[in-house]
Design a protein around this motif. Structure first.
Motif, short mmCIF file in Angstrom:
data_model
loop_
_atom_site.label_atom_id
_atom_site.label_comp_id
_atom_site.label_asym_id
_atom_site.label_seq_id
_atom_site.Cartn_x
_atom_site.Cartn_y
_atom_site.Cartn_z
N MET A 199 0.73 -1.40 0.13
CA MET A 199 -0.08 0.08 0.20
C MET A 199 0.59 1.24 -0.03
SD MET A 199 -2.92 -1.00 2.48
CE MET A 199 -4.12 0.03 2.14
N TYR A 200 0.45 2.16 -1.00
CA TYR A 200 1.62 3.20 -1.07
C TYR A 200 0.21 4.25 -0.63
CZ TYR A 200 4.51 7.10 -3.06
OH TYR A 200 4.83 7.86 -2.82
N GLN A 201 0.30 5.67 -0.19
CA GLN A 201 -0.28 7.11 0.11
C GLN A 201 0.98 8.20 -0.30
OE1 GLN A 201 -2.02 7.95 3.91
NE2 GLN A 201 -2.46 9.54 3.24
N SER A 202 -0.05 8.22 -1.60
CA SER A 202 0.46 9.80 -2.79
C SER A 202 0.34 11.25 -1.37
CB SER A 202 -0.21 10.33 -3.57
OG SER A 202 1.06 10.98 -4.24
N VAL A 203 1.20 11.77 -1.17
CA VAL A 203 1.30 13.40 -0.06
C VAL A 203 1.66 13.78 -1.59
CG1 VAL A 203 2.17 13.89 1.82
CG2 VAL A 203 0.97 12.00 1.36
N SER A 204 1.02 15.05 -1.84
CA SER A 204 1.32 16.25 -2.06
C SER A 204 2.58 16.55 -1.87
CB SER A 204 0.22 17.26 -2.66
OG SER A 204 0.41 17.65 -1.81
N ASN A 205 3.47 16.56 -3.09
CA ASN A 205 5.25 17.63 -2.69
C ASN A 205 6.11 16.85 -1.62
OD1 ASN A 205 4.31 19.51 -4.65
ND2 ASN A 205 3.25 20.90 -2.54
N ALA A 206 5.68 15.60 -0.80
CA ALA A 206 6.89 14.54 -0.50
C ALA A 206 7.59 14.97 -1.17
CB ALA A 206 5.17 14.32 0.63
N ALA A 207 8.88 14.50 -0.86
CA ALA A 207 10.20 13.73 -1.35
C ALA A 207 9.87 12.06 -1.43
CB ALA A 207 11.12 13.97 -0.16
N GLY A 208 9.85 11.38 -2.07
CA GLY A 208 10.17 10.11 -1.77
C GLY A 208 10.51 9.51 -3.14
N PRO A 209 10.67 8.10 -3.45
CA PRO A 209 11.27 7.21 -4.81
C PRO A 209 10.87 7.28 -6.04
CG PRO A 209 10.56 6.01 -2.94
CD PRO A 209 9.66 6.89 -2.38
N LYS A 210 9.70 8.47 -5.92
CA LYS A 210 9.40 8.94 -7.35
C LYS A 210 9.51 8.93 -8.59
CE LYS A 210 5.64 11.05 -5.24
NZ LYS A 210 5.25 12.73 -4.92
N GLY A 211 8.97 7.77 -9.85
CA GLY A 211 10.10 8.17 -11.17
C GLY A 211 9.25 8.59 -11.98
N ALA A 212 9.37 8.21 -13.28
CA ALA A 212 8.31 8.57 -14.46
C ALA A 212 6.68 8.32 -14.59
CB ALA A 212 8.49 8.44 -15.97
N ASN A 213 6.68 9.67 -14.54
CA ASN A 213 4.45 9.95 -13.90
C ASN A 213 4.40 9.18 -13.05
OD1 ASN A 213 4.70 10.36 -17.48
ND2 ASN A 213 4.50 8.24 -17.89
N GLY A 214 5.36 9.64 -11.92
CA GLY A 214 4.86 9.60 -10.14
C GLY A 214 4.18 7.80 -9.57
N THR A 215 5.59 7.01 -11.03
CA THR A 215 5.21 6.63 -10.77
C THR A 215 6.31 5.64 -9.14
OG1 THR A 215 4.98 4.89 -12.73
CG2 THR A 215 5.44 3.90 -11.71
N VAL A 216 5.45 4.82 -8.68
CA VAL A 216 7.59 4.35 -7.27
C VAL A 216 7.36 2.66 -7.70
CG1 VAL A 216 7.42 3.74 -4.81
CG2 VAL A 216 5.43 6.08 -5.70
N ARG A 217 8.20 3.33 -7.50
CA ARG A 217 9.00 1.40 -7.58
C ARG A 217 9.52 0.46 -6.63
NH1 ARG A 217 10.22 -0.12 -12.99
NH2 ARG A 217 9.75 2.11 -14.55
#
Length: 87
Positions: free
Chosen positions: A14-32
């Motif tokens: 499960m993953y919760q997106s928090v706007s403007n938060a730092a994280g392991p985001k890739g292309a198009n907001g994909t989390v790997r």
């Protein structure tokens, strides 16, 4: 863990997106996530609402990602196949 489903030994990511938060985001907001699915999972079951074509496409996609097992649709929500005899 819910006792009634303890035998299933499910893993949910499960993953919760928090706007403007730092994280392991890739292309198009994909989390790997680095994960060897073949070492972690015994099986992958797909959504039973998928069409045969969608199931085939998802299976091919999983194989391209190096999944070694099958990936059939779940039969959990299928209607039973039986005949009611006439009286």
């Amino acid at each position: 863990m819910r006792e009634a489903f303890e035998h299933e030994r499910e893993v949910w990511i499960m993953y919760q997106s928090v706007s403007n938060a730092a994280g392991p985001k890739g292309a198009n907001g994909t989390v790997r996530y680095a994960l060897d699915a073949n070492a972690v999972f015994d099986e992958i079951l797909l959504d039973p609402r998928l069409t045969v074509a969608e199931t085939t496409a998802m299976g091919a996609g999983l194989a391209a990602l190096r999944w070694n097992g099958a990936a059939p649709r779940s039969s959990l929500c299928e209607a039973p196949d039986f005949t009611i005899p006439a009286t």
